[in-house]
Design a protein around this motif. Structure first.
Motif, short mmCIF file in Angstrom:
data_model
loop_
_atom_site.label_atom_id
_atom_site.label_comp_id
_atom_site.label_asym_id
_atom_site.label_seq_id
_atom_site.Cartn_x
_atom_site.Cartn_y
_atom_site.Cartn_z
N ASP A 172 0.85 -1.18 0.00
CA ASP A 172 0.00 0.00 0.00
C ASP A 172 0.89 1.24 0.00
O ASP A 172 1.49 1.56 1.02
N PRO A 173 1.01 1.92 -1.12
CA PRO A 173 0.30 1.69 -2.38
C PRO A 173 0.81 0.45 -3.09
O PRO A 173 1.89 -0.06 -2.77
N PRO A 174 0.04 -0.06 -4.06
CA PRO A 174 0.48 -1.25 -4.80
C PRO A 174 1.80 -1.01 -5.52
O PRO A 174 2.16 0.13 -5.85
N LEU A 175 2.53 -2.11 -5.76
CA LEU A 175 3.71 -2.03 -6.61
C LEU A 175 3.27 -1.75 -8.04
O LEU A 175 2.31 -2.36 -8.53
N LEU A 176 3.95 -0.84 -8.71
CA LEU A 176 3.55 -0.45 -10.07
C LEU A 176 4.73 -0.58 -11.02
O LEU A 176 5.84 -0.14 -10.72
N TYR A 177 4.45 -1.22 -12.18
CA TYR A 177 5.47 -1.38 -13.22
C TYR A 177 4.89 -0.93 -14.55
O TYR A 177 3.67 -1.01 -14.77
N ASP A 178 5.76 -0.48 -15.44
CA ASP A 178 5.39 -0.26 -16.83
C ASP A 178 6.10 -1.34 -17.65
O ASP A 178 7.31 -1.25 -17.89
N LEU A 200 -2.78 4.39 -10.70
CA LEU A 200 -3.35 3.52 -9.67
C LEU A 200 -4.83 3.80 -9.45
O LEU A 200 -5.61 2.87 -9.18
N GLU A 201 -5.23 5.04 -9.60
CA GLU A 201 -6.64 5.38 -9.44
C GLU A 201 -7.49 4.69 -10.52
O GLU A 201 -8.56 4.14 -10.23
N VAL A 202 -7.00 4.71 -11.76
CA VAL A 202 -7.72 4.06 -12.85
C VAL A 202 -7.78 2.54 -12.62
O VAL A 202 -8.81 1.89 -12.82
N ILE A 203 -6.66 1.98 -12.19
CA ILE A 203 -6.60 0.53 -11.97
C ILE A 203 -7.53 0.12 -10.84
O ILE A 203 -8.24 -0.90 -10.93
N ARG A 204 -7.55 0.89 -9.76
CA ARG A 204 -8.45 0.56 -8.64
C ARG A 204 -9.91 0.64 -9.07
O ARG A 204 -10.74 -0.19 -8.67
#
Length: 585
Positions: free
Chosen positions: A495-501, A524-528
């Motif tokens: 939290d927040p999630p791990l984010l990769y491109d 992350l907002e779009v993904i949630r």
């Protein structure tokens, strides 16, 4: 100048009409799924030390998908998704506990009959259908002969293979997968309880009689004895071959299974060469325990695993040669894949690593890192699909379902959510982008990660809500549990999630942060929000992989002889056929 979409569509329809005109019938389908094959194990995906000429030729003659994703990182849920075009949680094929697959043939869980498989859909259209090899989606419900989860209850006219997955228990002298059960025993709690009991007795707070001690020792003895009986009888009760609903070998001899299944597949093609057919060839290899026939043993640079991959490649070649010999090549869509990534934690009783290769991708089977779910995806259909084409757009093994139904003239079910998308427009170049904007990655029944491919962007974002704890810490494996688990204390939540491109970091080596990625919070907002909408689309269904459903039930035990004879028989004509061929050689 870009071509107009309607021109692409017209060309695609023209190609299909031409194929149908030449054959005078609907297209055939041959699907080949290897068990636990790593994307890095094949020459066409970059391997330079393991020879796979037949699969490589398939890729040269067809379309190779390089961003092809399994709907789940374990056998049972992945195969359920493949057959139905739906995330396994929609059909109840996603576990809520530790065990995410069926371990006993006498379990009552399985793919519900209410689910529509691509076999069930095309059978109505006049297709002959068969699955040869591994099923792993259940067998019985109420008694040992109701076959409610059997392939023939899901649209397959013919079945030859194993209901369960292949395990080291099925091979004498290779140990037992059940030895790893000790990892699930609460030693810590038991030790604390025993120590506390002893201390309280010493302090005089309680009195432990000899009867209590004797009873405890008897209980331990009974448990150990039952475990020994389970290990001893496991091969006979779970390692068997069926033809249709009849058991023809129990327990089976593994080393010649691929040859026998290949012969069975060829016979099916020969029997059905005059009518449309769908063949699902589901390899037992290269799942552990590993095996290879004498013809391939010792031929690779990668031990028994490499030998098994080479035998799979030989089998693919035999099936392709049969299609050509029967003049079926031009009217058959061939699809070759794996059910998930390679098992990286498996070590033989001799200390050898018995796993595959994920290529550049991180981790393997049972994880939603790319190494666990990015799988080979090769499709060939001469004259309809372009040869030598490579597509890097996100696709799923669930996409085969709507692709098959559309080509066979069947209607896509409207009474349920179908998560796959028809692949043909992408394969033929009618469109340049995949229809998968979001993909949802489950670890058993828990939403583990979300992949987002935004419109008009090359970015492919992937957010992890939790990740498995690796051991050793800086590795990509979970040796302390034999296979990566989805529950505490074996995972870390983020939290927040791990984010990769993934478009820039396909190896998932460096998670992004607000400092390194300006869009961090907006992505992350779009993904949630997408995850929330997806959750709303889920309907409650009975869980088929619950502890109650996967437990061994004696009254469901399939047996070709009496239990007192330990369920033994050998009446498969393929065995005698193979023996005769070996005598001639």
């Amino acid at each position: 100048m870009k071509s107009l979409p309607w021109i692409h569509c017209t060309l695609g329809l023209l190609l299909l009409c031409t194929a149908d005109a030449d054959s005078g019938r609907k297209p055939n389908f041959v699907f080949m799924m290897v068990d636990d094959l790593g994307i890095g194990d094949l020459g066409c995906y970059g391997n330079t030390t393991l020879r796979t000429p037949n699969i490589d030729r398939l890729a040269l003659d067809g379309v190779k998908l390089t961003h092809h994703i399994a709907a789940a990182p374990l056998c049972t849920p992945s195969r359920a998704a493949f057959l139905t075009g739906r995330y396994p949680i929609r059909s109840g094929m996603a576990a809520h506990g530790r065990m995410g697959v069926f371990l006993f043939s006498a379990s009552s869980g399985g793919l519900p009959q209410e689910e529509i498989t691509f076999a069930k859909a095309v059978k109505v259209q006049g297709y002959s259908t068969a699955v040869i090899g591994k099923w792993h989606l259940g067998l019985n419900c109420e008694d040992s002969a109701d076959h409610c989860h059997h392939p023939t209850s899901h649209g397959f006219d013919y079945f030859y293979g194993t209901i369960m997955t292949h395990l080291r228990d099925c091979q004498p002298g290779h140990g037992s997968v059940l030895y790893f059960v000790h990892g699930y025993i609460p030693y810590k709690a038991l030790s604390i309880g025993l120590v506390s009991l002893a201390l309280l007795h010493i302090k005089g707070m309680i009195t432990v009689t000899r009867r209590v001690v004797f009873g405890f020792l008897v209980l331990v003895g009974v448990v150990v004895s039952l475990f020994g009986v389970l290990v001893y009888t496991f091969p006979n009760l779970n390692c068997f071959v069926m033809r249709g609903t009849e058991i023809v070998e129990q327990p089976y001899t593994s080393e010649n299974l691929t040859q026998r299944m290949t012969s069975e597949a060829i016979e099916f093609l020969e029997r059905n060469s005059e009518r449309p057919f769908l063949l699902f060839f589901s390899f037992l290899q290269v799942h552990t325990g590993l095996f290879a026939s004498p013809l391939f043993r010792g031929r690779s640079q990668h031990g028994l695993y490499g030998d098994a991959v080479m035998e799979v490649d030989w089998s693919v070649g035999q099936i392709m040669q049969t299609l050509e010999r029967l003049n079926l090549k031009e009217n058959t869509l061939v699809y070759m894949t794996s059910d998930q990534g390679p098992h990286l934690e498996e070590i033989s009783i001799h200390g050898e690593m018995h796993g595959g290769y994920s290529g550049i991708y991180k981790a393997g089977k049972s994880t939603n890192w790319e190494g666990g779910i990015r799988i080979p995806g090769i499709l060939r259909w001469p004259g309809v699909l372009p040869a030598g084409k490579v597509i890097d757009e996100p696709t799923s093994n669930m996409d085969i379902f709507p692709t098959v139904l559309n080509l066979a003239g069947a209607s896509i079910p409207s009474d349920r959510v179908i998560d796959g998308h028809d692949l043909l427009p992408l394969l033929q170049g009618q469109v340049e982008r995949s229809e998968h904007e979001f993909m949802f990655h489950y670890c058993n029944a828990q939403l583990n990660a979300v992949r987002w491919h935004p419109p008009n962007s090359n970015a492919i974002w992937k957010a992890f809500f939790f990740t498995p704890d690796f051991y050793p810490e800086n590795s990509s494996t979970c040796f302390h549990t034999h296979i990566c688990l989805c529950i505490k204390p074996y995972v870390t939540f983020h939290d927040p999630p791990l984010l990769y491109d993934l478009s820039k970091d396909p190896t998932e080596s460096t998670p992004l942060s607000p400092d390194t990625e300006p869009q961090f919070y907006s992505v992350l907002e779009v993904i949630r929000a997408a995850a929330s909408r997806h959750a709303e689309s889920l309907k409650p269904v009975p869980v088929q992989v619950s502890l109650q459903q996967i437990a061994w039930k004696p009254w469901l035990q399939p047996c070709c002889s009496s239990l007192s004879q330990l369920c033994t028989c050998e009446r498969d004509h393929q065995i005698e056929k193979l023996r005769n061929e070996l005598r001639k050689e």
